[in-house]
Design a protein around this motif. Sequence first.
Motif, PDB file in Angstrom:
ATOM      1  N   GLY A  34      55.821  44.273  48.928  1.00  0.00           N
ATOM      2  CA  GLY A  34      54.439  44.381  48.473  1.00  0.00           C
ATOM      3  C   GLY A  34      53.673  43.095  48.680  1.00  0.00           C
ATOM      4  N   LEU A  35      54.347  41.954  48.468  1.00  0.00           N
ATOM      5  CA  LEU A  35      53.698  40.658  48.666  1.00  0.00           C
ATOM      6  C   LEU A  35      53.385  40.434  50.138  1.00  0.00           C
ATOM      7  CD1 LEU A  35      52.853  38.072  47.121  1.00  0.00           C
ATOM      8  CD2 LEU A  35      55.085  37.117  47.736  1.00  0.00           C
ATOM      9  N   LEU A  36      54.344  40.739  51.024  1.00  0.00           N
ATOM     10  CA  LEU A  36      54.112  40.598  52.460  1.00  0.00           C
ATOM     11  C   LEU A  36      52.995  41.522  52.929  1.00  0.00           C
ATOM     12  CD1 LEU A  36      57.783  40.394  53.809  1.00  0.00           C
ATOM     13  CD2 LEU A  36      56.157  38.526  53.560  1.00  0.00           C
ATOM     14  N   ASN A  37      52.954  42.725  52.377  1.00  0.00           N
ATOM     15  CA  ASN A  37      51.910  43.665  52.748  1.00  0.00           C
ATOM     16  C   ASN A  37      50.540  43.156  52.324  1.00  0.00           C
ATOM     17  OD1 ASN A  37      51.017  46.258  53.786  1.00  0.00           O
ATOM     18  ND2 ASN A  37      50.641  46.821  51.650  1.00  0.00           N
ATOM     19  N   MET A  38      50.481  42.477  51.165  1.00  0.00           N
ATOM     20  CA  MET A  38      49.212  41.913  50.705  1.00  0.00           C
ATOM     21  C   MET A  38      48.755  40.794  51.635  1.00  0.00           C
ATOM     22  SD  MET A  38      48.244  40.150  47.042  1.00  0.00           S
ATOM     23  CE  MET A  38      47.877  41.688  46.229  1.00  0.00           C
ATOM     24  N   PHE A  39      49.674  39.900  52.022  1.00  0.00           N
ATOM     25  CA  PHE A  39      49.318  38.805  52.919  1.00  0.00           C
ATOM     26  C   PHE A  39      48.868  39.316  54.288  1.00  0.00           C
ATOM     27  CE2 PHE A  39      52.201  35.482  50.678  1.00  0.00           C
ATOM     28  CZ  PHE A  39      51.252  35.389  49.670  1.00  0.00           C
ATOM     29  N   ALA A  40      49.436  40.456  54.717  1.00  0.00           N
ATOM     30  CA  ALA A  40      49.099  41.017  56.029  1.00  0.00           C
ATOM     31  C   ALA A  40      47.902  41.947  55.961  1.00  0.00           C
ATOM     32  CB  ALA A  40      50.296  41.749  56.618  1.00  0.00           C
ATOM     33  N   GLY A  41      47.266  42.053  54.800  1.00  0.00           N
ATOM     34  CA  GLY A  41      46.083  42.896  54.671  1.00  0.00           C
ATOM     35  C   GLY A  41      46.362  44.373  54.818  1.00  0.00           C
ATOM     36  N   GLY A  42      47.571  44.816  54.432  1.00  0.00           N
ATOM     37  CA  GLY A  42      47.929  46.223  54.542  1.00  0.00           C
ATOM     38  C   GLY A  42      48.551  46.593  55.874  1.00  0.00           C
ATOM     39  N   GLY A  52      43.258  39.002  54.335  1.00  0.00           N
ATOM     40  CA  GLY A  52      44.260  40.030  54.087  1.00  0.00           C
ATOM     41  C   GLY A  52      44.425  40.334  52.608  1.00  0.00           C
ATOM     42  N   ILE A  53      44.367  39.272  51.783  1.00  0.00           N
ATOM     43  CA  ILE A  53      44.505  39.462  50.337  1.00  0.00           C
ATOM     44  C   ILE A  53      43.268  40.164  49.762  1.00  0.00           C
ATOM     45  CG2 ILE A  53      44.711  38.257  48.125  1.00  0.00           C
ATOM     46  CD1 ILE A  53      46.297  36.087  49.594  1.00  0.00           C
ATOM     47  N   ILE A  54      42.089  39.697  50.166  1.00  0.00           N
ATOM     48  CA  ILE A  54      40.848  40.279  49.648  1.00  0.00           C
ATOM     49  C   ILE A  54      40.723  41.748  50.054  1.00  0.00           C
ATOM     50  CG2 ILE A  54      38.333  40.198  49.883  1.00  0.00           C
ATOM     51  CD1 ILE A  54      38.446  37.225  49.857  1.00  0.00           C
ATOM     52  N   ALA A  55      41.269  42.101  51.228  1.00  0.00           N
ATOM     53  CA  ALA A  55      41.174  43.490  51.696  1.00  0.00           C
ATOM     54  C   ALA A  55      41.842  44.459  50.737  1.00  0.00           C
ATOM     55  CB  ALA A  55      41.798  43.609  53.086  1.00  0.00           C
ATOM     56  N   GLN A  56      42.815  43.958  49.956  1.00  0.00           N
ATOM     57  CA  GLN A  56      43.503  44.828  49.009  1.00  0.00           C
ATOM     58  C   GLN A  56      42.775  44.935  47.664  1.00  0.00           C
ATOM     59  OE1 GLN A  56      46.618  46.253  50.143  1.00  0.00           O
ATOM     60  NE2 GLN A  56      45.652  45.422  51.976  1.00  0.00           N
ATOM     61  N   LEU A  57      41.800  44.032  47.426  1.00  0.00           N
ATOM     62  CA  LEU A  57      41.147  43.989  46.115  1.00  0.00           C
ATOM     63  C   LEU A  57      40.302  45.217  45.797  1.00  0.00           C
ATOM     64  CD1 LEU A  57      40.585  42.434  43.522  1.00  0.00           C
ATOM     65  CD2 LEU A  57      38.761  41.189  44.709  1.00  0.00           C
ATOM     66  N   PRO A  58      39.442  45.710  46.718  1.00  0.00           N
ATOM     67  CA  PRO A  58      38.613  46.871  46.360  1.00  0.00           C
ATOM     68  C   PRO A  58      39.430  48.093  45.936  1.00  0.00           C
ATOM     69  CG  PRO A  58      37.781  45.837  48.350  1.00  0.00           C
ATOM     70  CD  PRO A  58      39.095  45.197  48.059  1.00  0.00           C
ATOM     71  N   SER A  59      40.489  48.419  46.696  1.00  0.00           N
ATOM     72  CA  SER A  59      41.292  49.597  46.348  1.00  0.00           C
ATOM     73  C   SER A  59      42.036  49.380  45.032  1.00  0.00           C
ATOM     74  CB  SER A  59      42.286  49.902  47.468  1.00  0.00           C
ATOM     75  OG  SER A  59      43.170  48.814  47.679  1.00  0.00           O
ATOM     76  N   ILE A  84      51.990  44.638  30.157  1.00  0.00           N
ATOM     77  CA  ILE A  84      51.080  45.170  29.140  1.00  0.00           C
ATOM     78  C   ILE A  84      50.254  46.343  29.671  1.00  0.00           C
ATOM     79  CG2 ILE A  84      50.951  42.999  27.886  1.00  0.00           C
ATOM     80  CD1 ILE A  84      48.292  42.417  29.200  1.00  0.00           C
ATOM     81  N   GLY A  85      50.641  46.862  30.849  1.00  0.00           N
ATOM     82  CA  GLY A  85      50.013  48.093  31.324  1.00  0.00           C
ATOM     83  C   GLY A  85      49.127  47.981  32.533  1.00  0.00           C
ATOM     84  N   VAL A  86      48.876  46.766  33.049  1.00  0.00           N
ATOM     85  CA  VAL A  86      48.054  46.633  34.250  1.00  0.00           C
ATOM     86  C   VAL A  86      48.872  47.099  35.459  1.00  0.00           C
ATOM     87  CG1 VAL A  86      46.728  45.038  35.681  1.00  0.00           C
ATOM     88  CG2 VAL A  86      46.863  44.671  33.218  1.00  0.00           C
ATOM     89  N   SER A  87      48.250  47.845  36.373  1.00  0.00           N
ATOM     90  CA  SER A  87      48.958  48.349  37.549  1.00  0.00           C
ATOM     91  C   SER A  87      49.505  47.185  38.369  1.00  0.00           C
ATOM     92  CB  SER A  87      48.036  49.212  38.408  1.00  0.00           C
ATOM     93  OG  SER A  87      46.958  48.448  38.909  1.00  0.00           O
ATOM     94  N   SER A  88      50.628  47.414  39.041  1.00  0.00           N
ATOM     95  CA  SER A  88      51.327  46.343  39.757  1.00  0.00           C
ATOM     96  C   SER A  88      50.467  45.717  40.858  1.00  0.00           C
ATOM     97  CB  SER A  88      52.631  46.877  40.356  1.00  0.00           C
ATOM     98  OG  SER A  88      52.369  47.938  41.262  1.00  0.00           O
ATOM     99  N   VAL A  89      49.679  46.534  41.558  1.00  0.00           N
ATOM    100  CA  VAL A  89      48.852  46.003  42.643  1.00  0.00           C
ATOM    101  C   VAL A  89      47.729  45.140  42.096  1.00  0.00           C
ATOM    102  CG1 VAL A  89      47.376  46.603  44.598  1.00  0.00           C
ATOM    103  CG2 VAL A  89      49.411  47.970  44.103  1.00  0.00           C
ATOM    104  N   PHE A  90      47.059  45.622  41.058  1.00  0.00           N
ATOM    105  CA  PHE A  90      45.955  44.865  40.469  1.00  0.00           C
ATOM    106  C   PHE A  90      46.471  43.628  39.736  1.00  0.00           C
ATOM    107  CE2 PHE A  90      42.430  44.409  37.239  1.00  0.00           C
ATOM    108  CZ  PHE A  90      41.461  44.044  38.157  1.00  0.00           C
TER     109      PHE A  90
END
Length: 447
Positions: A58-66, A186-193, A383-389
């Motif tokens: 998941g971390l590598l996918n975030m750095f690569a922008g999906g 790449g990281i910011i690209a994951q923020l909106p979703s 505490i309940g925040v989704s893993s991606v967010f």
Amino acid sequence: MKKLFTTLSNIWKIEDLRVRITNTLLFLLIYRIGSFVILPGVDSARIAAEQANGGLLGLLNMFAGGSFSRSSIFALGVMPYISASIVVQLLGIAVPYFAKLQKEGESGRNKINQWTRYLTIAITILQAIGYIKSQIAVESRLMADPMFTIISVFVLTAGTLFVMWLGEKITDKGIGNGISLIIMVGIIAQLPSAFGNEFRERTTGAGGLITFIIEIVALILVVMFTILIVQGTRKIAVQYAKRIVGNKQYGGVRQYIPLKVNAAGVMPIIFAQALMFIPATIQQFVPSLSTNSVLISLSNYNSWSHNILFAVLIILFTYFYTAITVNPNQMSDDMKKNGGFIPGVKPGKTTADYIDDVISKITLPGSVFLAIIAIIPAIAGSIGVSSVFARFFGGTSLIILVGVVLDTLQQIESHLLMRHYDGLMKTGRIKGRSAVPAAPGTVPPAI
């Protein structure tokens, strides 16, 4: 608001700055378009459904922008180059040949960059083979064809080299550090979703809108705290002796050496994360240990034992990385050669010991705060925040975002001030990470 429009107008008036920003946006657009180009013959939707979204992948996918989960031609991103840069920097400590290159100025840096590129190719080929075997294993019809593996390795390697070339072009013809900006995009690209999914989960499920607002406020506070850590400095006064050359006087002024509270940047977290994946790797290759309670606890992202060990490793690596990037002896020698001295401290070894003592004192709070930032995503997830967010609440991604944005804004402000325009802020100046003193000739990692 008027100040904002005035600043944007001033930026647009400076032709060189306008061209650099435009070039940067175009290069980043090319990178984002390429991240949606899928490897030939691959069913990306099927593979994405089979992949895990957490942990290292998941971390590598975030750095690569999906791109990693989409099986794009840019799936490996710039991470092989980052790995090669770190390895070459460590070789500069252990291998005399690389240590000599670091002291040879521009020619030495060019040779080090060449070695980094060669090592990037080797690492990319190995990672491409591993990526194909692990991520595309569900496509059995493709895995049975050896030509698919050969072509895919070639395409992935070419994709990484092209992204590395884009990063160098952004650095030369754009604004900011190209490799860092590519990672940031790449990281910011994951923020909106991630933001949209969290909003839907809270408004339609448990918590409600109030909980979502509290999460956003907490995120803003964490970002502010991270900015304080990234920009925190301890200034050491340096007095330069007066020198008269002809009818001109040089020196005789007091300047300051800005020592960063977090001189190691994000590297301690990256090193610590690499070690924290060892328990899961052992479980994968030694099935008999898959039920071991200690390994299970250390592999659990939200467990106390995992996060305590993670924090301790970050503190230790912060001291280690600061020691190899900040050289008090070199700083003392350069100061002595230029006729500078710290008031009340003898030049030479005494000055080096004084600087080393100051660095040791400020590194402790810096490492502790860095460890706190690193484990905040696990706390948010518990505490309940989704893993991606939750990844945006701290850790590697947040520190990279803050550091890159500050560096880029600092460069834009420098262009404005050089042409006698107001800076981006009414009071004070933006300080990026470029003020971190390092040993001459070292090649800092792109991030």
